[in-house]
Scaffold this motif. Structure first.
Motif, PDB file in Angstrom:
ATOM      1  N   ILE A  80       0.873  -1.172   0.000  1.00  0.00           N
ATOM      2  CA  ILE A  80       0.000   0.000   0.000  1.00  0.00           C
ATOM      3  C   ILE A  80       0.915   1.229   0.000  1.00  0.00           C
ATOM      4  CG2 ILE A  80      -1.774   1.300   1.244  1.00  0.00           C
ATOM      5  CD1 ILE A  80      -2.772  -1.400   0.240  1.00  0.00           C
ATOM      6  N   ILE A  81       0.621   2.188  -0.852  1.00  0.00           N
ATOM      7  CA  ILE A  81       1.436   3.398  -0.921  1.00  0.00           C
ATOM      8  C   ILE A  81       0.709   4.524  -0.204  1.00  0.00           C
ATOM      9  CG2 ILE A  81       2.439   5.142  -2.443  1.00  0.00           C
ATOM     10  CD1 ILE A  81       2.816   2.955  -4.520  1.00  0.00           C
ATOM     11  N   ALA A  82       1.385   5.094   0.798  1.00  0.00           N
ATOM     12  CA  ALA A  82       0.867   6.265   1.501  1.00  0.00           C
ATOM     13  C   ALA A  82       1.394   7.513   0.809  1.00  0.00           C
ATOM     14  CB  ALA A  82       1.307   6.241   2.962  1.00  0.00           C
ATOM     15  N   VAL A  83       0.487   8.429   0.474  1.00  0.00           N
ATOM     16  CA  VAL A  83       0.869   9.667  -0.207  1.00  0.00           C
ATOM     17  C   VAL A  83       0.722  10.824   0.772  1.00  0.00           C
ATOM     18  CG1 VAL A  83       0.447  11.160  -2.181  1.00  0.00           C
ATOM     19  CG2 VAL A  83       0.011   8.698  -2.370  1.00  0.00           C
ATOM     20  N   ILE A  84       1.860  11.423   1.116  1.00  0.00           N
ATOM     21  CA  ILE A  84       1.858  12.547   2.052  1.00  0.00           C
ATOM     22  C   ILE A  84       2.645  13.687   1.410  1.00  0.00           C
ATOM     23  CG2 ILE A  84       2.544  13.367   4.339  1.00  0.00           C
ATOM     24  CD1 ILE A  84       2.242  10.520   5.347  1.00  0.00           C
ATOM     25  N   GLY A  85       1.962  14.800   1.218  1.00  0.00           N
ATOM     26  CA  GLY A  85       2.594  15.877   0.474  1.00  0.00           C
ATOM     27  C   GLY A  85       2.823  15.413  -0.952  1.00  0.00           C
ATOM     28  N   LYS A  86       4.022  15.535  -1.414  1.00  0.00           N
ATOM     29  CA  LYS A  86       4.352  15.073  -2.768  1.00  0.00           C
ATOM     30  C   LYS A  86       5.172  13.788  -2.747  1.00  0.00           C
ATOM     31  CE  LYS A  86       4.264  19.683  -4.847  1.00  0.00           C
ATOM     32  NZ  LYS A  86       5.019  20.694  -5.645  1.00  0.00           N
ATOM     33  N   LYS A  87       5.237  13.123  -1.586  1.00  0.00           N
ATOM     34  CA  LYS A  87       6.056  11.921  -1.473  1.00  0.00           C
ATOM     35  C   LYS A  87       5.191  10.676  -1.312  1.00  0.00           C
ATOM     36  CE  LYS A  87       9.994  11.512   0.434  1.00  0.00           C
ATOM     37  NZ  LYS A  87      10.783  11.340  -0.802  1.00  0.00           N
ATOM     38  N   ASN A  88       5.670   9.598  -1.916  1.00  0.00           N
ATOM     39  CA  ASN A  88       5.038   8.291  -1.777  1.00  0.00           C
ATOM     40  C   ASN A  88       5.889   7.412  -0.869  1.00  0.00           C
ATOM     41  OD1 ASN A  88       3.240   9.246  -3.648  1.00  0.00           O
ATOM     42  ND2 ASN A  88       3.799   7.818  -5.266  1.00  0.00           N
ATOM     43  N   PHE A  89       5.234   6.709   0.039  1.00  0.00           N
ATOM     44  CA  PHE A  89       5.918   5.782   0.939  1.00  0.00           C
ATOM     45  C   PHE A  89       5.301   4.393   0.775  1.00  0.00           C
ATOM     46  CE2 PHE A  89       5.929   9.991   2.965  1.00  0.00           C
ATOM     47  CZ  PHE A  89       7.289  10.201   3.115  1.00  0.00           C
ATOM     48  N   GLU A  90       6.099   3.442   0.325  1.00  0.00           N
ATOM     49  CA  GLU A  90       5.605   2.071   0.176  1.00  0.00           C
ATOM     50  C   GLU A  90       5.599   1.375   1.534  1.00  0.00           C
ATOM     51  OE1 GLU A  90       7.513  -0.339  -2.719  1.00  0.00           O
ATOM     52  OE2 GLU A  90       6.934   0.934  -4.411  1.00  0.00           O
ATOM     53  N   ILE A  91       4.461   0.773   1.862  1.00  0.00           N
ATOM     54  CA  ILE A  91       4.321   0.016   3.105  1.00  0.00           C
ATOM     55  C   ILE A  91       3.890  -1.392   2.708  1.00  0.00           C
ATOM     56  CG2 ILE A  91       3.232  -0.098   5.373  1.00  0.00           C
ATOM     57  CD1 ILE A  91       2.554   2.904   5.038  1.00  0.00           C
ATOM     58  N   THR A  92       4.777  -2.367   2.881  1.00  0.00           N
ATOM     59  CA  THR A  92       4.529  -3.714   2.370  1.00  0.00           C
ATOM     60  C   THR A  92       4.406  -4.717   3.504  1.00  0.00           C
ATOM     61  OG1 THR A  92       5.736  -3.199   0.334  1.00  0.00           O
ATOM     62  CG2 THR A  92       5.375  -5.529   0.840  1.00  0.00           C
ATOM     63  N   SER A  93       3.324  -5.473   3.478  1.00  0.00           N
ATOM     64  CA  SER A  93       3.082  -6.493   4.499  1.00  0.00           C
ATOM     65  C   SER A  93       4.100  -7.622   4.378  1.00  0.00           C
ATOM     66  CB  SER A  93       1.675  -7.067   4.335  1.00  0.00           C
ATOM     67  OG  SER A  93       0.697  -6.065   4.527  1.00  0.00           O
ATOM     68  N   LEU A  94       4.489  -8.169   5.525  1.00  0.00           N
ATOM     69  CA  LEU A  94       5.366  -9.336   5.534  1.00  0.00           C
ATOM     70  C   LEU A  94       4.684 -10.466   4.770  1.00  0.00           C
ATOM     71  CD1 LEU A  94       6.523  -9.407   9.273  1.00  0.00           C
ATOM     72  CD2 LEU A  94       7.556  -8.203   7.343  1.00  0.00           C
ATOM     73  N   ARG A  95       5.477 -11.202   3.983  1.00  0.00           N
ATOM     74  CA  ARG A  95       4.855 -12.246   3.172  1.00  0.00           C
ATOM     75  C   ARG A  95       5.838 -13.375   2.897  1.00  0.00           C
ATOM     76  NH1 ARG A  95       5.415  -9.029  -2.573  1.00  0.00           N
ATOM     77  NH2 ARG A  95       6.727 -10.611  -3.552  1.00  0.00           N
ATOM     78  N   GLU A  96       5.290 -14.475   2.484  1.00  0.00           N
ATOM     79  CA  GLU A  96       6.059 -15.578   1.926  1.00  0.00           C
ATOM     80  C   GLU A  96       5.654 -15.713   0.468  1.00  0.00           C
ATOM     81  OE1 GLU A  96       6.484 -19.225   4.565  1.00  0.00           O
ATOM     82  OE2 GLU A  96       4.713 -18.268   5.434  1.00  0.00           O
ATOM     83  N   ASP A  97       6.615 -16.058  -0.394  1.00  0.00           N
ATOM     84  CA  ASP A  97       6.326 -16.287  -1.804  1.00  0.00           C
ATOM     85  C   ASP A  97       6.319 -17.788  -2.061  1.00  0.00           C
ATOM     86  OD1 ASP A  97       6.142 -13.594  -2.282  1.00  0.00           O
ATOM     87  OD2 ASP A  97       8.241 -13.383  -2.886  1.00  0.00           O
ATOM     88  N   LYS A  98       5.206 -18.291  -2.545  1.00  0.00           N
ATOM     89  CA  LYS A  98       5.021 -19.719  -2.754  1.00  0.00           C
ATOM     90  C   LYS A  98       4.980 -20.047  -4.247  1.00  0.00           C
ATOM     91  CE  LYS A  98       4.216 -20.632   1.704  1.00  0.00           C
ATOM     92  NZ  LYS A  98       5.052 -21.531   2.515  1.00  0.00           N
ATOM     93  N   ASN A  99       5.482 -21.247  -4.598  1.00  0.00           N
ATOM     94  CA  ASN A  99       5.409 -21.760  -5.970  1.00  0.00           C
ATOM     95  C   ASN A  99       5.955 -20.759  -6.981  1.00  0.00           C
ATOM     96  OD1 ASN A  99       4.078 -24.158  -5.060  1.00  0.00           O
ATOM     97  ND2 ASN A  99       2.153 -23.017  -4.968  1.00  0.00           N
ATOM     98  N   GLN A 100       7.102 -20.172  -6.657  1.00  0.00           N
ATOM     99  CA  GLN A 100       7.703 -19.188  -7.554  1.00  0.00           C
ATOM    100  C   GLN A 100       8.262 -19.854  -8.799  1.00  0.00           C
ATOM    101  OE1 GLN A 100      10.014 -17.311  -4.110  1.00  0.00           O
ATOM    102  NE2 GLN A 100       9.913 -15.656  -5.596  1.00  0.00           N
ATOM    103  N   SER A 101       8.115 -19.168  -9.920  1.00  0.00           N
ATOM    104  CA  SER A 101       8.660 -19.659 -11.180  1.00  0.00           C
ATOM    105  C   SER A 101       8.779 -18.509 -12.162  1.00  0.00           C
ATOM    106  CB  SER A 101       7.764 -20.753 -11.765  1.00  0.00           C
ATOM    107  OG  SER A 101       8.267 -21.204 -13.005  1.00  0.00           O
ATOM    108  N   GLY A 102       9.984 -18.158 -12.508  1.00  0.00           N
ATOM    109  CA  GLY A 102      10.227 -17.112 -13.503  1.00  0.00           C
ATOM    110  C   GLY A 102       9.951 -15.723 -12.978  1.00  0.00           C
ATOM    111  N   ARG A 103       8.710 -15.300 -13.029  1.00  0.00           N
ATOM    112  CA  ARG A 103       8.275 -14.046 -12.414  1.00  0.00           C
ATOM    113  C   ARG A 103       7.011 -14.261 -11.592  1.00  0.00           C
ATOM    114  NH1 ARG A 103      10.186  -9.504 -11.088  1.00  0.00           N
ATOM    115  NH2 ARG A 103       8.529  -8.187 -11.895  1.00  0.00           N
ATOM    116  N   TYR A 104       6.438 -15.458 -11.705  1.00  0.00           N
ATOM    117  CA  TYR A 104       5.178 -15.757 -11.040  1.00  0.00           C
ATOM    118  C   TYR A 104       5.403 -16.150  -9.580  1.00  0.00           C
ATOM    119  CZ  TYR A 104       1.075 -18.427  -9.611  1.00  0.00           C
ATOM    120  OH  TYR A 104      -0.007 -18.902  -8.922  1.00  0.00           O
TER     121      TYR A 104
END
Length: 266
Positions: A80-104
């Motif tokens: 989720i990107i928080a927009v404050i003033g003219k700046k964007n701050f990315e806030i990303t939830s902790l996650r696990e990546d499952k069944n990765q392949s190539g870019r998927y």
């Protein structure tokens, strides 16, 4: 050293507000990514990203309740990107990546910081810093920075096959160091898997990654052949050949031309 960078980060409008919102709700939020890496390299960065222990729906809800504008186009990946003033701050939830392949990848959210660190590509990209200044470094990434080496977490072959964009990312990060310490065997694995880059990654994504290379202080380390500093490396040559075959004019005239000028003027 970290204290100086924390003071700088907290001087940026919106940082203290974001942290306060989530800490009040007992959610663990920490600095992650490029700002942390740059700080450990002794460079200031105002491009601030966060990792957080709650799911993205909760992130979005709390920000909106506090009258902060949000962008949700990365929500399925936890961002989720928080927009404050003219700046964007990315806030990303902790996650696990499952069944990765190539870019998927299949995304599964978690509250486990080490599991989130395990999904990341390079040791120094898995480091986080708490708002108190405590550094969490699960894979000795700080030591790799001291050694001036770009090191994958675990098996380089496995990490590349999870996401072939990691091939040009590796070369990009060589440009962080004046004299990078190349790890034996890496180049062989990277170039063996290079044809898969074309199969799984768009020309536009490749171009964006190469343009990021050109912003580094020691950009020539990402571009030149380490055995012959008068020639570009195999990655750049190969991508140029692909773009010529594809008649990808944007890449040739808005990216490769910049590289050619650097080679001429070095």
């Amino acid at each position: 050293m970290v204290t100086a960078y924390l003071n700088f980060w907290f001087s940026i409008k919106g940082i203290a507000q974001i942290i306060d919102i989530f800490e009040k709700e007992k959610h663990d939020i920490r600095f992650i990514g490029g700002c942390v890496r740059d700080a450990l390299l002794g460079n200031k960065s105002s491009d601030i990203d966060f990792a957080i222990s709650c799911d993205p729906n909760t992130t979005a809800k709390l920000l909106m309740e506090n009258k902060i504008e949000i962008l949700e186009y990365g929500k399925k990946f936890g961002t989720i990107i928080a927009v404050i003033g003219k700046k964007n701050f990315e806030i990303t939830s902790l996650r696990e990546d499952k069944n990765q392949s190539g870019r998927y990848t299949e995304v599964q959210f978690t509250d486990d910081w080490q599991k989130d660190a395990l999904r990341r590509d390079l040791t120094f990209n898995a480091i986080n810093i708490k708002p108190t200044g405590t550094i969490e470094d699960y894979f000795n990434g700080q030591n790799d920075i001291k050694l001036h080496q770009v090191k994958f977490i675990g098996s380089i072959e496995e990490r590349i096959k999870e996401d072939y964009l990691r091939i040009p990312r590796y070369f990009r990060f060589l440009g962080l160091f004046e004299n990078p310490n190349l790890i034996e065997g890496y180049e062989e694995v990277l170039y063996k898997n290079l044809p898969q880059l074309r199969e799984h990654v768009s020309n536009d994504l490749m171009r964006h990654e190469l343009l990021k290379m050109l912003k580094n202080k020691f950009k020539m380390n990402s571009i030149l052949n380490p055995q012959n500093s008068n020639k570009v490396n195999t990655l750049i040559n190969t991508i140029r050949e692909w773009w010529t075959e594809d008649q990808y004019e944007l890449g040739l005239h808005k990216c490769m031309n910049k590289i050619d000028k650097l080679i001429i003027n070095q």
